[in-house]
Design an enzyme around this catalytic site. Structure first.
Site, mmCIF file in Angstrom:
data_model
loop_
_atom_site.group_PDB
_atom_site.id
_atom_site.type_symbol
_atom_site.label_atom_id
_atom_site.label_comp_id
_atom_site.label_asym_id
_atom_site.label_seq_id
_atom_site.Cartn_x
_atom_site.Cartn_y
_atom_site.Cartn_z
ATOM 1 N N ARG A 1 46.760 39.165 26.422
ATOM 2 C CA ARG A 1 45.476 38.781 25.833
ATOM 3 C C ARG A 1 45.504 38.867 24.311
ATOM 4 N NH1 ARG A 1 41.071 41.302 30.102
ATOM 5 N NH2 ARG A 1 41.109 39.492 31.472
ATOM 6 N N LYS B 1 39.236 40.417 47.568
ATOM 7 C CA LYS B 1 37.841 40.425 47.121
ATOM 8 C C LYS B 1 37.153 39.082 47.345
ATOM 9 C CE LYS B 1 38.166 42.493 42.939
ATOM 10 N NZ LYS B 1 37.536 42.914 41.716
ATOM 11 N N GLY C 1 44.251 38.674 38.672
ATOM 12 C CA GLY C 1 45.051 39.774 38.115
ATOM 13 C C GLY C 1 46.192 40.201 39.020
ATOM 14 N N GLY D 1 37.552 36.916 36.728
ATOM 15 C CA GLY D 1 36.227 36.595 37.245
ATOM 16 C C GLY D 1 35.566 35.420 36.536
HETATM 17 P P1 ADP Z 1 43.417 38.894 42.533
HETATM 18 O O1 ADP Z 1 43.352 40.102 41.609
HETATM 19 O O2 ADP Z 1 44.712 38.155 42.382
HETATM 20 O O3 ADP Z 1 42.213 38.022 42.412
HETATM 21 P P2 ADP Z 1 42.383 40.430 44.757
HETATM 22 O O4 ADP Z 1 41.975 41.492 43.814
HETATM 23 O O5 ADP Z 1 41.317 39.663 45.451
HETATM 24 O O6 ADP Z 1 43.416 39.416 44.050
HETATM 25 O O7 ADP Z 1 43.266 41.054 45.941
HETATM 26 C C1 ADP Z 1 44.533 41.607 45.712
HETATM 27 C C2 ADP Z 1 44.849 42.662 46.725
HETATM 28 O O8 ADP Z 1 44.645 42.185 48.037
HETATM 29 C C3 ADP Z 1 46.299 43.076 46.675
HETATM 30 O O9 ADP Z 1 46.410 44.263 45.988
HETATM 31 C C4 ADP Z 1 46.722 43.178 48.143
HETATM 32 O O10 ADP Z 1 47.303 44.405 48.481
HETATM 33 C C5 ADP Z 1 45.428 42.990 48.884
HETATM 34 N N1 ADP Z 1 45.635 42.318 50.168
HETATM 35 C C6 ADP Z 1 46.207 41.130 50.395
HETATM 36 N N2 ADP Z 1 46.260 40.851 51.705
HETATM 37 C C7 ADP Z 1 45.715 41.898 52.353
HETATM 38 C C8 ADP Z 1 45.488 42.213 53.730
HETATM 39 N N3 ADP Z 1 45.836 41.366 54.706
HETATM 40 N N4 ADP Z 1 44.888 43.388 54.018
HETATM 41 C C9 ADP Z 1 44.522 44.239 53.034
HETATM 42 N N5 ADP Z 1 44.721 43.996 51.727
HETATM 43 C C10 ADP Z 1 45.305 42.839 51.383
HETATM 44 MG MG MG Z 2 42.299 41.957 41.780
#
Ligand code: ADP
Ligand code: MG
Length: 425
Positions: A52, A204, A381, A404
């Site tokens: 960043r 999420k 992230g 976000g």
């Molecule tokens: P990002 O930061 O890329 O937007 P998220 O924060 O939504 O992604 O989710 C990332 C997390 O989701 C990872 O740390 C991973 O461990 C978790 N994750 C992925 N698949 C599963 C699953 N089937 N069950 C539980 N956790 C999961």
């Molecule tokens: Mg995340």
């Protein structure tokens, strides 16, 4: 194939991007997002990821070349209107000076900072007026300069004084990287080279519903994985045992399984032809999964691959399972579909990639995306961290580090921080 047509606000968002002429010889207030991860080692605060900080360099260079006096402002963490010494921006000023060779001084003086070529002011959120978008605080910020530049796309979903309030009092422009991010995300939603494939995973779903809903209207194909897929499997009547599903907060309407149900229903008549003759639904979720009793297991013997197309019987030994990665068939199908894509947007890991036992799905998808000929955009992230881990990060066309804010943008929202920068049409 049917595709819903939809006017898209972001398409109209032509931004007033800063030029040298706008800032020549002026005092310029630049809102950056220097909210970077810090860590303490040997008593010294270190910057763990400087992406960043580097993102602001093109704008800073442009301003320097125009002979402007630059005042950088940013938040760091959530001090909630109090002075929290650990959340000082001073180590960032040091980093800019020593590692990025910028002539930066640091100041805590918001009334009359000494204007050298570049000054970085202390954490905006030490002032309560920042997050409440207080008019008095916005005026105080505006009083420091002649021109305002927003170079903080990742914070543009926030209605804060340094993002929104300040633009009422100064001529306001978009930074170079902010413009690039906005254009890149807007091009996904307006003129993606087709087929446009969206890959959505992670945990999420609350953050992603807006983007998922909007992109499902625009994309040709949506491949769902990660914990988010559990909502879709559950909506389709599959038993998911102890798999993770995010609980809806009180302010949300309905639960996320219901959201998944609605999305499946909305798109059920839209089909995609694989290999020109096999009809597939537009929204795909896993056909097999890798499951285990818990996500930090190190015992490969505890893993079970469940083929959801026929291994449906409820057996007592399944009741303890969580679905933690996409299975081999899903990996194969998704990879084949990605190979033919024209544009790919990926947000959210396919499984718990942090554990090597559940990383195969995410790694395979990263590989399929980066070996395709598509224009590829990566966001989120944890997804960026996963791509980094698999040495795939540099193979994407564009990395959106805006988290976000990017999801809200892709959800079709006009971000409050961008609104004042839009050229009226
Ligand atoms: P990002 O930061 O890329 O937007 P998220 O924060 O939504 O992604 O989710 C990332 C997390 O989701 C990872 O740390 C991973 O461990 C978790 N994750 C992925 N698949 C599963 C699953 N089937 N069950 C539980 N956790 C999961
Ligand atoms: Mg995340």
């Amino acid at each position: 194939m049917l595709r819903q047509k939809r006017d898209y606000d972001a398409a109209m968002q032509r931004l007033r991007t800063v030029t040298k002429k706008d800032v020549a010889g002026k005092r310029v207030l630049v809102r950056v997002d220097f909210n970077v991860p810090l860590e303490k080692s040997g008593g010294v605060v270190q910057v763990r990821d400087d992406r960043r900080l580097r993102a602001a360099l093109p704008t800073i260079k442009l301003l320097q070349e125009a002979g402007a006096k630059i005042i950088l402002i940013s938040h760091l963490g959530r001090p909630k209107g109090a002075i929290v010494p650990e959340l000082s921006l001073e180590p960032i000023a040091q980093y800019l000076k020593k590692k990025l060779n910028l002539p930066v001084t640091f100041s805590t003086n918001y009334d009359e900072p000494k204007l050298d070529t570049i000054v970085l002011l202390e954490n905006l959120r030490f002032y309560e007026g920042e997050t409440t978008n207080d008019a008095g605080f916005a005026k105080k910020l505006a009083g420091l300069a002649d021109v305002y530049v927003n170079e903080a796309f990742s914070n543009s979903h926030r209605n804060h004084a340094s993002m929104v309030g300040v633009t009422k009092y100064l001529p306001s422009f978009a930074g170079v990287a902010l413009t690039e991010e906005s254009n890149m995300l807007a091009s996904l939603t307006t003129e993606p080279k087709r087929p446009f494939v969206v890959v959505l995973g992670g945990a999420k779903i609350s953050d992603k519903v807006g983007a998922l809903t909007n992109l499902a209207n625009i994309a040709d194909l949506v491949l769902i994985g990660g914990a988010i897929a559990n909502n879709f499997l559950s909506a389709e009547g599959f038993e998911i045992y102890r798999s993770f599903v995010e609980e809806a907060s009180k302010k949300d309407a309905g639960d996320y399984v219901a959201v998944a149900r609605r999305l499946i229903d909305e798109h059920k008549t839209e089909k995609v032809l694989k290999d020109n003759y096999i009809p597939l639904p537009k929204l795909l979720y896993p056909i097999d999964v890798v499951a285990a009793p818990n996500l930090d297991t190190t015992d490969a013997d505890e893993l079970k691959t469940i083929d959801l197309s026929h291994d449906m019987a409820d057996k007592p030994e399944k009741t303890k399972l969580q679905y933690l990665d996409i299975g081999p068939k899903t990996k194969h199908l998704y990879s084949e579909l990605l190979a033919g894509a024209g544009t790919i947007f990926w947000n959210g890991p396919m499984g718990v990639w942090e554990n090597p036992l559940f990383s195969a799905g995410t790694q395979a998808i990263a590989r399929a995306i980066t070996t395709s000929r598509a224009t590829t955009v990566l966001g989120g992230g944890d997804t960026i961290a996963a791509a980094h881990h698999f040495h795939a990060e540099h193979k994407f066309s564009y990395i959106s580090a805006a988290g976000g804010a990017a999801l809200k943008f892709l959800g079709g929202e006009v971000l409050p921080g961008l609104k004042p920068l839009i050229i009226p049409s």
